[in-house]
Write an enzyme that holds these catalytic residues in place. Sequence first.
Site, short mmCIF file in Angstrom:
data_model
loop_
_atom_site.label_atom_id
_atom_site.label_comp_id
_atom_site.label_asym_id
_atom_site.label_seq_id
_atom_site.Cartn_x
_atom_site.Cartn_y
_atom_site.Cartn_z
N CYS A 166 95.64 60.19 39.92
CA CYS A 166 94.78 59.48 40.86
C CYS A 166 93.83 58.57 40.07
O CYS A 166 94.29 57.74 39.29
CB CYS A 166 94.05 60.50 41.73
SG CYS A 166 93.07 59.80 43.09
N ASP A 223 102.66 54.68 48.47
CA ASP A 223 101.23 54.75 48.15
C ASP A 223 100.59 53.41 48.50
O ASP A 223 100.75 52.43 47.77
CB ASP A 223 101.04 55.05 46.66
CG ASP A 223 99.59 55.24 46.26
OD1 ASP A 223 98.70 54.93 47.08
OD2 ASP A 223 99.35 55.68 45.12
N HIS A 255 100.89 58.75 47.68
CA HIS A 255 99.89 59.00 46.64
C HIS A 255 99.70 60.51 46.51
O HIS A 255 99.74 61.24 47.49
CB HIS A 255 98.57 58.34 47.03
CG HIS A 255 97.50 58.51 46.01
ND1 HIS A 255 97.42 57.75 44.88
CD2 HIS A 255 96.45 59.38 45.96
CE1 HIS A 255 96.36 58.12 44.17
NE2 HIS A 255 95.77 59.11 44.81
#
Length: 290
Positions: A166, A223, A255
């Site tokens: 992330c 994502d 994601h």
Amino acid sequence: MPDSTGLGGLRAYPLARRGMMMTGLVSGFTLATQRVEARAIHTDTQGLDAGEARIPVPDGALPAYFARPAGKGPFPVVLVNEEIFGVHEYIRDVCRRLAKAGYFAVATEYYARVGDLSKMTDVRQIIRDVIAKAPDNQYMADMDATAAWALQHGGDAGRVGVIGFCRGGRQTWLYAAHSPHLKAAVAFYGPLGGTPSSIQPQTALDVADRIRCPLLGLYGGQDPGTPVAMTREAEARAKAAHRTVEIVIYPDAPHGFHADYRPSYRQADAADAWARMLAWFRRFGMAPAG
């Protein structure tokens, strides 16, 4: 009994002199996202030395979690960049998984100066009040300090790598452009673009042509925060500058597809990405001895 690892005393390292916001790490899983804890992977510590540590920095000490094989080493080092939710149980488990594979993994709470992520549950608040207020140059310096700590306690200076998830994926690109000492880097998704600020002046895309080590990027095709076209642009910029980079897109993955404690988890893609990471490290001189 004497401590043969050289790490025991660090678990009691004094608190920051200027009062870091966090005095420890997040317990359990993060509260800031819907959880699917029953699916989470749990890695034991058998055959490992693992626990909390304090990373000395000029203004005090940052909390961290480490895991490494039991024994003297030296072991290849992997710096683990957290998500925006802190060094919670998932990130700790990633460290233990790496240690089971023969690595000395350490995850530092790099946002401790700005806010206590263990007490925050709203994603927008985390981004606004913590993530956006953390200077990139401070983050890079703290990563350097984390690497130095690991090398002083059983890490191999000739085998240092970095991974991130992330937001940590973004930091992985930046650190790959910052540090001349890395063998390899692996970014598990994370923003490549964004709006620069005075304290975060460059995006990952901006530094793609300046990475100093081979970088593997693992991204989800679904994502919305990192469009496939942007990942391909980062790859193209790096290759145009004769950098070694490989981008893998998992077409159906969202994601956070590696985060096994969240609904975004995709088991097959996560397993494939992990295998690719280990292969990348072996390919570029990060293989554990034996």
